[in-house]
Design a protein around this motif. Structure first.
Motif, PDB file in Angstrom:
ATOM      1  N   THR A   1       0.827  -1.214   0.000  1.00 33.46           N
ATOM      2  CA  THR A   1       0.000   0.000   0.000  1.00 33.46           C
ATOM      3  C   THR A   1       0.861   1.263   0.000  1.00 33.46           C
ATOM      4  O   THR A   1       0.407   2.323  -0.423  1.00 33.46           O
ATOM      5  CB  THR A   1      -0.904   0.053   1.254  1.00 33.46           C
ATOM      6  OG1 THR A   1      -0.107  -0.297   2.375  1.00 33.46           O
ATOM      7  CG2 THR A   1      -2.088  -0.878   1.127  1.00 33.46           C
ATOM      8  N   ASP A   2       2.095   1.134   0.476  1.00 33.26           N
ATOM      9  CA  ASP A   2       2.965   2.305   0.583  1.00 33.26           C
ATOM     10  C   ASP A   2       3.877   2.387  -0.642  1.00 33.26           C
ATOM     11  O   ASP A   2       4.804   1.605  -0.789  1.00 33.26           O
ATOM     12  CB  ASP A   2       3.795   2.182   1.870  1.00 33.26           C
ATOM     13  CG  ASP A   2       4.766   3.332   2.025  1.00 33.26           C
ATOM     14  OD1 ASP A   2       4.696   4.296   1.223  1.00 33.26           O
ATOM     15  OD2 ASP A   2       5.600   3.263   2.947  1.00 33.26           O
ATOM     16  N   ARG A   3       3.630   3.359  -1.515  1.00 34.25           N
ATOM     17  CA  ARG A   3       4.430   3.443  -2.732  1.00 34.25           C
ATOM     18  C   ARG A   3       5.875   3.836  -2.438  1.00 34.25           C
ATOM     19  O   ARG A   3       6.750   3.724  -3.287  1.00 34.25           O
ATOM     20  CB  ARG A   3       3.815   4.416  -3.743  1.00 34.25           C
ATOM     21  CG  ARG A   3       3.713   5.852  -3.256  1.00 34.25           C
ATOM     22  CD  ARG A   3       3.368   6.784  -4.382  1.00 34.25           C
ATOM     23  NE  ARG A   3       4.448   6.819  -5.370  1.00 34.25           N
ATOM     24  CZ  ARG A   3       4.422   7.529  -6.471  1.00 34.25           C
ATOM     25  NH1 ARG A   3       3.372   8.237  -6.771  1.00 34.25           N
ATOM     26  NH2 ARG A   3       5.451   7.543  -7.286  1.00 34.25           N
ATOM     27  N   ASN A   4       6.133   4.320  -1.229  1.00 32.88           N
ATOM     28  CA  ASN A   4       7.496   4.714  -0.867  1.00 32.88           C
ATOM     29  C   ASN A   4       8.265   3.636  -0.104  1.00 32.88           C
ATOM     30  O   ASN A   4       9.386   3.867   0.324  1.00 32.88           O
ATOM     31  CB  ASN A   4       7.470   5.992  -0.031  1.00 32.88           C
ATOM     32  CG  ASN A   4       6.970   7.167  -0.839  1.00 32.88           C
ATOM     33  OD1 ASN A   4       7.369   7.330  -2.007  1.00 32.88           O
ATOM     34  ND2 ASN A   4       6.081   7.953  -0.261  1.00 32.88           N
TER      35      ASN A   4
ATOM     36  N   ILE B   1       8.237  -4.758 -10.938  1.00 32.65           N
ATOM     37  CA  ILE B   1       6.841  -4.338 -11.036  1.00 32.65           C
ATOM     38  C   ILE B   1       6.353  -3.980  -9.639  1.00 32.65           C
ATOM     39  O   ILE B   1       6.357  -4.826  -8.741  1.00 32.65           O
ATOM     40  CB  ILE B   1       5.967  -5.464 -11.636  1.00 32.65           C
ATOM     41  CG1 ILE B   1       6.447  -5.781 -13.065  1.00 32.65           C
ATOM     42  CG2 ILE B   1       4.490  -5.064 -11.628  1.00 32.65           C
ATOM     43  CD1 ILE B   1       5.695  -6.923 -13.727  1.00 32.65           C
ATOM     44  N   ALA B   2       6.005  -2.708  -9.449  1.00 33.38           N
ATOM     45  CA  ALA B   2       5.524  -2.256  -8.138  1.00 33.38           C
ATOM     46  C   ALA B   2       4.040  -1.979  -8.252  1.00 33.38           C
ATOM     47  O   ALA B   2       3.608  -1.163  -9.067  1.00 33.38           O
ATOM     48  CB  ALA B   2       6.269  -0.996  -7.716  1.00 33.38           C
ATOM     49  N   ILE B   3       3.247  -2.701  -7.478  1.00 34.17           N
ATOM     50  CA  ILE B   3       1.800  -2.506  -7.521  1.00 34.17           C
ATOM     51  C   ILE B   3       1.366  -1.872  -6.203  1.00 34.17           C
ATOM     52  O   ILE B   3       1.524  -2.480  -5.141  1.00 34.17           O
ATOM     53  CB  ILE B   3       1.067  -3.849  -7.752  1.00 34.17           C
ATOM     54  CG1 ILE B   3       1.541  -4.483  -9.065  1.00 34.17           C
ATOM     55  CG2 ILE B   3      -0.447  -3.639  -7.740  1.00 34.17           C
ATOM     56  CD1 ILE B   3       1.014  -5.892  -9.307  1.00 34.17           C
TER      57      ILE B   3
ATOM     58  N   LEU C   1       5.720   1.170 -12.220  1.00 36.83           N
ATOM     59  CA  LEU C   1       4.836   1.429 -11.079  1.00 36.83           C
ATOM     60  C   LEU C   1       3.370   1.419 -11.513  1.00 36.83           C
ATOM     61  O   LEU C   1       3.000   2.072 -12.479  1.00 36.83           O
ATOM     62  CB  LEU C   1       5.198   2.789 -10.467  1.00 36.83           C
ATOM     63  CG  LEU C   1       4.424   3.209  -9.221  1.00 36.83           C
ATOM     64  CD1 LEU C   1       4.825   2.374  -8.017  1.00 36.83           C
ATOM     65  CD2 LEU C   1       4.662   4.694  -8.926  1.00 36.83           C
ATOM     66  N   TYR C   2       2.560   0.643 -10.822  1.00 35.88           N
ATOM     67  CA  TYR C   2       1.128   0.610 -11.101  1.00 35.88           C
ATOM     68  C   TYR C   2       0.367   1.130  -9.899  1.00 35.88           C
ATOM     69  O   TYR C   2       0.452   0.552  -8.817  1.00 35.88           O
ATOM     70  CB  TYR C   2       0.673  -0.819 -11.414  1.00 35.88           C
ATOM     71  CG  TYR C   2       1.239  -1.373 -12.690  1.00 35.88           C
ATOM     72  CD1 TYR C   2       0.550  -1.255 -13.897  1.00 35.88           C
ATOM     73  CD2 TYR C   2       2.490  -2.005 -12.686  1.00 35.88           C
ATOM     74  CE1 TYR C   2       1.085  -1.758 -15.069  1.00 35.88           C
ATOM     75  CE2 TYR C   2       3.032  -2.507 -13.865  1.00 35.88           C
ATOM     76  CZ  TYR C   2       2.327  -2.381 -15.050  1.00 35.88           C
ATOM     77  OH  TYR C   2       2.858  -2.880 -16.218  1.00 35.88           O
TER      78      TYR C   2
ATOM     79  N   ALA D   1      -4.852  -6.169 -10.837  1.00 35.32           N
ATOM     80  CA  ALA D   1      -3.526  -6.467 -10.283  1.00 35.32           C
ATOM     81  C   ALA D   1      -3.279  -7.970 -10.336  1.00 35.32           C
ATOM     82  O   ALA D   1      -2.189  -8.427 -10.705  1.00 35.32           O
ATOM     83  CB  ALA D   1      -3.423  -5.963  -8.845  1.00 35.32           C
ATOM     84  N   ALA D   2      -4.341  -8.739 -10.024  1.00 36.49           N
ATOM     85  CA  ALA D   2      -4.216 -10.195 -10.043  1.00 36.49           C
ATOM     86  C   ALA D   2      -3.925 -10.681 -11.464  1.00 36.49           C
ATOM     87  O   ALA D   2      -3.054 -11.534 -11.661  1.00 36.49           O
ATOM     88  CB  ALA D   2      -5.487 -10.847  -9.501  1.00 36.49           C
TER      89      ALA D   2
END
Lengths: 322, 271
Positions: free
Chosen positions: A292-295, A304-306, B245-246, B254-255
């Motif tokens: 949940t924390d993009r940082n 890949i950052a979700i 970054l998404y 996302a899944a």
């Protein structure tokens, strides 16, 4: 200038340890102008079991020290044999896997040789003068340190799975048998019994690892890591924080000393990414992080950052795949 | 005859509490110092060992030792309060900058001179600030004695031999050894609770401070000059990955994204 590198090839249950091969492949694929040799210590029977594999390793030579006294690992005997070999062949650099045996054998050998040793390295390089530069995590993994030595040979143990196995063509090393006087060594212990643990948590063959951390909030949610891993035939793993909260056993913790992983795909759910963890996963081919924390640190150390709630994404994945 | 045990301790910064300066160096001021958690394991085994062989009417004497600055005296008092009989502090500017080889030499010099008739040395498997696990094995070599590392349990102890459990995570072994012996503890129990008498003794104990000369150290083997390893640089781990970054993806999308990646990974293996 040609650098002479010697690698201790560890053998367990008549098999060459993966980390020994990882070190060979790292050296062969990263550096030129190297004379690379291996050192094997074992009893006759073990040697005959691994002879064929040894003869194909991409090495220039293999020194075999064989004697039936080496049928089990006794650190006093093994370190004496290595000491004698190193005194004789005088390598510039000496490397060994940071396996449980290696982590005992290396310091004992270094102490006998009065040389410096860098333990548990995750990176290695050779400078212009042919000197070893070994990099390791320190301060509980919060800092990386690159260490060299005033003494020769430069000596380091390498943490398993720190290097990807590269495709290196087979070699045809010259085999040389060595024999040293190991009589009169009295510091032996007696192994009364030995129990090999199951390898169900063996990271080395994991292609995909599904890992969970604090962001999953509860032990019940963490169970979904196992569920998903099961569904896609991956290995489950956990961050230190999740282990400390009792959500997962220490045996599946990634990132503590000695536990690095190198899967093709590493998926981290709710892991913020303490440096120890990031070092432990750094040789993965691809890393996906859901947080949940993009940082969070891991969001800058992945492919890949979700930015999302790990729990919801996990749930959605499971219902999609079930 | 008294059965002599030496416990080697290290004072370490609490690595769970590290703060960084702007220049990526460790902020040392205000950093709490603790007994290395694995050394608590060594103290625990010393106590267990003493209890076990005292039942056989054998006198046991436990000596605690550490190399460090004057403040390290504090952990030696703790060691006495946990049941050690006496303690020594190895403190000299000439010891500073010691790496594991120089540390092993310094500790072994102390043992050779002050407890030459020792039977058992107990150490922690590793220190949490360095995690190298080198000093115990290096020290056993300097003293030419047997060693058992990664020890998690004491099974049996008498004046002739002892039996320990070694657990490396890969295998478990029951190992028997005579003396002299070095054992490295791989357990980190909660700090032991002192008995009242031991606590009082610890506060009044005189802890000798020994310098390089007192342990007859060869100056070329201690401190900076006796330490072959050099830290070339220290840095924080950085990653060279290009991050995609998404944000604001619904969980289902996302899944799907993740499933695509799993399939890609699997397909690559089929080829």
């Amino acid at each position: 200038m040609t650098s002479n590198i010697l690698i201790y090839i560890e053998i367990n249950d008549s098999k060459i340890e993966t980390v020994s091969k990882e070190i060979i492949s790292k050296i062969r694929s990263s550096f030129n102008d190297i004379k690379l040799c291996g050192a094997v210590i074992a009893d006759e029977n073990t040697i005959s079991n691994v002879q064929e594999e040894l003869s194909k390793l991409p090495l220039d030579c293999v020194y075999i020290i064989n004697d039936n006294i080496f049928d089990e690992f006794q650190v006093c005997l093994y370190s004496k044999a290595l000491y004698d070999l190193i005194k004789e062949v005088k390598p510039d650099i000496f490397l060994m896997g940071a396996t449980p045996d290696g982590r005992e054998l290396a310091p004992r050998t270094a102490s006998k040789l009065e040389i410096g040793l860098t333990a548990d390295c995750t990176g290695l390089d050779i400078d212009n003068d042919g000197k070893l530069l070994a990099t390791r995590p320190t301060y509980g993994g919060k800092l990386m340190a690159t260490i060299t030595s005033k003494t020769k040979p430069g000596f380091a143990t390498i943490r398993p799975h720190s290097f990807k196995m590269m495709n290196v063509p087979n070699g045809n090393p010259m085999i040389e048998y060595k024999s040293y006087d190991i009589s009169g060594i009295a510091c032996l212990t007696e192994i009364l019994n030995c129990f090999q643990k199951t390898v169900s948590e063996d990271w080395s063959c994991a292609e995909i690892i599904i890992s969970g951390g604090l962001g999953l909030k509860t032990k019940e949610n963490f169970q979904r890591i196992y569920k998903l891993a099961d569904l896609i035939n991956a290995k489950p793993a956990a961050s230190r924080a999740a282990v400390e909260l009792g959500w997962a056993p220490a045996s599946i913790q990634v990132g503590q000393t000695g536990k690095s992983v190198s899967p093709k795909l590493y998926i981290a759910f709710g892991i913020s990414g303490a440096m120890q963890h990031l070092v432990g996963i750094s040789s993965s081919d691809k890393i996906i992080a859901v947080n949940t924390d993009r940082n969070a640190p891991i969001m800058k150390a992945c492919d890949i950052a979700i930015v999302a709630d790990a729990q919801n994404v996990l749930e959605s994945l499971i219902s999609n795949l079930s | 005859m008294t059965f002599k045990i030496v416990v080697c301790l290290k004072q370490v910064p609490d690595t769970n509490d590290i703060k960084w300066t702007e220049n990526n160096t460790i902020q040392r001021e205000g950093l709490d110092s603790i007994i290395n958690p694995y050394d608590i394991g060594a103290l625990y085994f010393a106590k267990e060992f003493k209890r076990t062989i005292s039942e056989r009417n054998i006198d046991v004497e436990i000596t605690a030792v550490t190399m460090g600055p004057n403040q390290s005296e504090e952990i030696l008092r703790k060691a006495i309060s946990f049941g050690c009989d006496r303690a020594y502090l190895l403190c000299d500017k000439k010891f500073s900058g010691s790496d594991t080889l120089a540390t092993a030499y310094t500790l072994s010099q102390f043992i050779k001179i002050y407890v030459p008739d020792f039977k058992l040395i107990l150490c922690g498997q590793q220190a949490i600030d360095g995690d190298t696990a080198q000093t115990p094995s290096s020290m056993a070599e300097k003293l030419s004695i047997a060693q058992i590392t990664n020890v998690v349990e004491l099974f049996e102890a008498n004046e002739v031999y002892s039996v320990w459990e070694k657990d490396t995570g890969v295998k478990k072994e029951t190992i028997k050894s005579g003396y002299p012996l070095l054992v490295a503890a791989a357990i980190t129990p909660e700090p032991l609770s002192p008995r009242i008498n031991d606590y009082i003794r610890s506060q009044n104990a005189i802890i000798p401070v020994l310098n390089a000369q007192d342990i007859n150290a060869n100056l070329s083997c201690i401190g900076f000059s006796g330490s072959p390893t050099i830290v070339k640089k220290a840095f924080r781990h950085s990653s060279d990955r290009n991050v995609a970054l998404y944000e604001n993806l619904p969980p289902t999308e996302a899944a799907s994204l993740i499933i695509d990646e799993i399939n890609k990974c699997r397909n690559k293996n089929d080829i």
